[in-house]
Motif scaffolding. Structure first.
Motif, PDB file in Angstrom:
ATOM      1  N   LYS A 185     -18.198  10.913  17.772  1.00 32.07           N
ATOM      2  CA  LYS A 185     -17.123   9.995  18.132  1.00 32.07           C
ATOM      3  C   LYS A 185     -15.851  10.315  17.344  1.00 32.07           C
ATOM      4  O   LYS A 185     -15.910  10.663  16.160  1.00 32.07           O
ATOM      5  CB  LYS A 185     -17.553   8.548  17.870  1.00 32.07           C
ATOM      6  CG  LYS A 185     -18.773   8.121  18.674  1.00 32.07           C
ATOM      7  CD  LYS A 185     -19.132   6.678  18.399  1.00 32.07           C
ATOM      8  CE  LYS A 185     -20.354   6.234  19.195  1.00 32.07           C
ATOM      9  NZ  LYS A 185     -20.687   4.816  18.961  1.00 32.07           N
ATOM     10  N   GLU A 186     -14.726  10.157  18.011  1.00 33.64           N
ATOM     11  CA  GLU A 186     -13.445  10.505  17.388  1.00 33.64           C
ATOM     12  C   GLU A 186     -13.208   9.764  16.075  1.00 33.64           C
ATOM     13  O   GLU A 186     -12.861  10.399  15.069  1.00 33.64           O
ATOM     14  CB  GLU A 186     -12.301  10.240  18.373  1.00 33.64           C
ATOM     15  CG  GLU A 186     -10.942  10.673  17.847  1.00 33.64           C
ATOM     16  CD  GLU A 186      -9.847  10.520  18.881  1.00 33.64           C
ATOM     17  OE1 GLU A 186      -8.794  11.161  18.734  1.00 33.64           O
ATOM     18  OE2 GLU A 186     -10.040   9.755  19.855  1.00 33.64           O
ATOM     19  N   PRO A 187     -13.393   8.456  15.995  1.00 33.36           N
ATOM     20  CA  PRO A 187     -13.150   7.775  14.711  1.00 33.36           C
ATOM     21  C   PRO A 187     -14.056   8.274  13.591  1.00 33.36           C
ATOM     22  O   PRO A 187     -13.640   8.370  12.434  1.00 33.36           O
ATOM     23  CB  PRO A 187     -13.415   6.289  15.027  1.00 33.36           C
ATOM     24  CG  PRO A 187     -13.257   6.178  16.500  1.00 33.36           C
ATOM     25  CD  PRO A 187     -13.728   7.482  17.057  1.00 33.36           C
ATOM     26  N   THR A 188     -15.310   8.619  13.931  1.00 35.32           N
ATOM     27  CA  THR A 188     -16.240   9.123  12.919  1.00 35.32           C
ATOM     28  C   THR A 188     -15.791  10.477  12.403  1.00 35.32           C
ATOM     29  O   THR A 188     -15.794  10.739  11.190  1.00 35.32           O
ATOM     30  CB  THR A 188     -17.651   9.240  13.500  1.00 35.32           C
ATOM     31  OG1 THR A 188     -18.038   7.984  14.047  1.00 35.32           O
ATOM     32  CG2 THR A 188     -18.643   9.658  12.436  1.00 35.32           C
ATOM     33  N   ILE A 189     -15.430  11.379  13.308  1.00 40.78           N
ATOM     34  CA  ILE A 189     -14.994  12.713  12.910  1.00 40.78           C
ATOM     35  C   ILE A 189     -13.777  12.623  12.002  1.00 40.78           C
ATOM     36  O   ILE A 189     -13.687  13.313  10.972  1.00 40.78           O
ATOM     37  CB  ILE A 189     -14.696  13.564  14.155  1.00 40.78           C
ATOM     38  CG1 ILE A 189     -15.975  13.769  14.980  1.00 40.78           C
ATOM     39  CG2 ILE A 189     -14.106  14.918  13.766  1.00 40.78           C
ATOM     40  CD1 ILE A 189     -15.739  14.338  16.359  1.00 40.78           C
ATOM     41  N   ILE A 190     -12.842  11.761  12.350  1.00 42.78           N
ATOM     42  CA  ILE A 190     -11.634  11.595  11.530  1.00 42.78           C
ATOM     43  C   ILE A 190     -12.000  11.071  10.145  1.00 42.78           C
ATOM     44  O   ILE A 190     -11.559  11.611   9.118  1.00 42.78           O
ATOM     45  CB  ILE A 190     -10.657  10.641  12.234  1.00 42.78           C
ATOM     46  CG1 ILE A 190     -10.095  11.295  13.501  1.00 42.78           C
ATOM     47  CG2 ILE A 190      -9.517  10.236  11.293  1.00 42.78           C
ATOM     48  CD1 ILE A 190      -9.274  10.359  14.366  1.00 42.78           C
TER      49      ILE A 190
END
Length: 699
Positions: A665-670
């Motif tokens: 997920k994008e928020p996790t990767i960030i």
């Protein structure tokens, strides 16, 4: 030769190393300003995968971090240069959980309206039929399981009878991770099995694990691969062939290749009596041709060569080899990097096709009305993974996922120029051995480090551990190298791509050989002046997280560690804290259980917490069934007990709801990238461009 008008490029050589413009400013390592922020990395994390073709249509899967990490289905065409079209709308998610790592999740079928697809839906693991050109929603083909997600399907193919797909089914039969049964089954396309589970017909079984079901062109024979615990699919497998009887089941199954210390990893039919397979009886995965005759089988090697034409079956559906309609063979092969090749008709020898790509994935499929176009996934240090169509007779290639995508990449000047290296490890036990690695030096066109300082480095440890780190365009690596932090990715002993002897260096030595090899690479970079010996981190996920934690507990080489979804307690992981596929993996990596229990306990970081003195960050998905959160929690209890005695070590623990094994997920990767950079900033003593550290480290 094909020209630019049809979208194909003439054969190209590998580009030369880039030259940077004059550096404009000297800044402390780690503080260089970079346009590659964490959000940029997350948006580019949707690597294409699993291409499949039907006539002129080419489909593939594509991760969508910005859409809650779902896997979309995308399609394009060979006869047009249209932009790729997303076929499967959200929230549908084409992803299988067989073996938890999944594999090829869909099959293409011709229908009256165009092309239909049968796919595995991640949320419930049922198979669905979808006809995008006729409208409507996907319709379920398989029943609702008694255990949620407990009937899983992978590698679907059109069956020999009209109105069926055949695939591997994994059935959860009880509460324990090892309560599992597997079979090759036939699923009717009329939807009858959605209400009547008995409508799904079992075709073949006999092994605990199954892979690569392949029907002969006339539909009269079935070939597949099987293996049993404690073997993993790179240890020992069997290639089975059976006739298809009038009931549509495999009959008279027999083993035609493989066995102890031989791992068949792929099989493909060329005609009803001839198949090709990839196996390693001489220590390298090479191709073989098997002809079924009235007087017995004949096996002929296509080689042998000391290169790999195969690899580990972490996901089901890989294809390194593909017979072409004209009798030639297309193959992906290599060692530290991989190339695409076809056989020459007269000699049968493989000849590489010239393209700018230095890494080809084992995802070969054939496209076009005459099936003469080869399609796969390819990448290089200059180009991210793309869906590439190759016309071998015209010496031309074309990108399907990035049509017209040869415009200048604005981030290219910030990408490190990776260098394959071979280092020497001299363990305390004596002797020496070669260690393969890929070194990504810091690179930024607008900055360089001080003359009187060496760069900080992070040693990256790939997962698996039976796997390999490719040398490709990687914005996650560039996130660090463009800021002045070098990255060395170590293909330590146990990695694939270098033959069976290299990958078996880790047998009963996990936590020893891998740690020694990573420490040797770090030490060599420091000794040659590339890395600051006081500022070297280690970082890895899954098995790489294990090695990173084990390195902190057994060496003083690394200043800190980023440890992602790791294994930390071998005894716990061996006894019920992981999934069925890897539940006996440690029998070879560590030793037979319980005879070598003391070894399990001695090597586990959870039992060596007092030896960890360097700062670290742990990051964990809360839905991880492979390396569950309990491993991190148990380790942190030991760390907390030490802190209570005044012996704490600065650390942080980040957990992510809805994430499994690996972050999608994008928020996790960030969040994960920013946390890792913050750890390095605090330990290495620099302030990142754009702001102070965001990660709070506590004893």
């Amino acid at each position: 030769m094909a020209g630019a008008s049809d979208g194909y490029h003439p054969a190209a050589t590998i580009p030369t190393e880039r030259e940077d413009p004059d550096v404009t400013e000297r800044l402390p390592y780690g503080s260089w300003p970079s346009p590659i922020d964490a959000a940029t990395v997350a948006r580019h994390d949707g690597t294409p995968n699993w291409p499949e073709a039907l006539g002129e249509e080419v489909w593939w899967t594509e991760g969508r971090p910005e859409e809650d990490g779902r896997v979309a289905l995308v399609r394009s065409r060979l006869d047009r240069e249209d932009p790729p079209q997303t076929v499967l709308p959200p929230p549908w998610n084409a992803r299988s959980r067989v073996h938890e790592y999944g594999g090829h999740p869909y099959a293409l079928l011709a229908d009256g309206a165009g092309t239909a697809v049968v796919f595995s839906e991640y949320s419930d693991q049922r198979l669905y039929l979808y006809s995008p050109d006729s409208g409507g929603e996907p319709t379920a083909l398989t029943p609702v399981p008694e255990i949620p997600g407990g009937l899983r399907y992978v590698e679907p193919v059109a069956g020999p009878r009209t109105g069926e797909v055949w695939c591997i089914r994994e059935t959860l039969t009880g509460p324990a991770p090892t309560d599992v049964a597997r079979a090759i089954v036939a699923v009717p396309l009329d939807g009858s099995a959605a209400e009547d589970p008995a409508a799904v017909r079992e075709v073949a079984s006999g092994h605990r694990f199954l892979a690569c079901p392949r029907l002969s062109p006339n539909g009269r024979r079935l070939a597949w691969i099987g293996w049993n615990h404690p073997d993993m699919p790179w240890d020992a497998t069997e290639l089975r062939v059976a006739d298809i009887d009038v009931q549509g089941r495999a009959a008279g199954a027999r083993t035609v290749a493989g066995g102890p210390r031989e791992a068949v990893v792929q099989v493909e039919w060329a005609n009803p009596d001839r198949l090709y397979y990839v196996s390693d009886p001489e220590g390298w995965w090479n191709p073989f041709r098997l002809t079924i005759g009235p007087d017995g089988d004949t096996v002929e090697p296509l080689g042998p060569v000391e290169e790999e034409f195969g690899g580990p079956l972490w996901q089901l559906g890989a294809r390194w080899l593909r017979p072409l309609p004209d009798g030639r063979i297309a193959a992906v092969h290599g060692t530290a990097s991989t190339r695409i090749a076809v056989t020459e008709p007269r000699s049968g020898r493989f000849f590489d096709l010239a393209t700018p790509f230095t890494e080809w994935s084992p995802r070969l499929t054939l496209a076009g009305t005459d099936r003469s176009t080869i399609v796969s996934i390819a990448a290089s240090a200059e180009r991210a993974h793309e869906v590439i169509a190759v016309q071998p007779d015209k010496a031309a290639w074309r990108s399907l996922s990035r049509p017209g995508g040869d415009t200048a990449d604005p981030l290219a000047p910030y990408l490190s120029a990776p260098r394959p290296r071979v280092f020497t490890c001299r363990p305390a036990a004596g002797g020496e051995r070669e260690v393969h690695a890929v070194v990504h030096p810091p690179r930024n066109p607008a900055a360089s480090g001080p003359d009187d300082a060496a760069a900080p480095y992070a040693v990256w440890v790939h997962g698996g551990p039976t796997s390999r780190a490719p040398m490709v365009h990687d914005l996650e690596i560039a996130y660090f190298t463009s800021r002045g932090i070098g990255v060395a990715v170590v293909n330590y002993g146990g990695s694939t791509g270098f033959g069976r002897a290299y990958r078996e260096r880790l047998r009963e030595n996990w936590g020893v050989v891998d740690v020694e090899d990573c420490a040797a690479v770090a030490g060599a970079l420091a000794e040659e002046g590339a890395a600051d010996p006081a500022r070297i981190a280690i970082r890895g996920g899954s098995a790489g997280g294990w090695t990173s934690a084990a390195a902190l507990a057994s060496t003083d080489v690394f200043s800190c560690a980023a440890i992602l979804y790791p294994i930390l307690d071998l005894a716990g992981w061996r006894n019920g804290e992981t999934h069925d596929f890897e539940s006996q993996y440690l029998e070879s990596l560590v030793g037979p259980w319980p005879q070598t229990r003391e070894r399990y306990e001695e090597r586990s970081p959870v039992n060596r917490a007092a030896s960890v003195t360097a700062p670290f960050v742990l990051m964990q998905g809360l839905e991880d069934a492979i390396c569950p959160p309990v491993q991190c929690e148990r380790f942190l209890e030991r760390i907390a007990a030490l802190a209570a005695d005044g012996k704490g070590v600065p650390h942080a623990y980040l957990t992510f709801d809805g994430e499994q094994h690996g972050f999608r997920k994008e928020p996790t990767i960030i969040a994960a990238l920013q946390a890792e950079l913050s750890l390095y900033a605090q330990v290495f003593g620099f302030e990142p461009a754009g702001g102070p550290p965001v990660l709070e480290l506590r004893p």
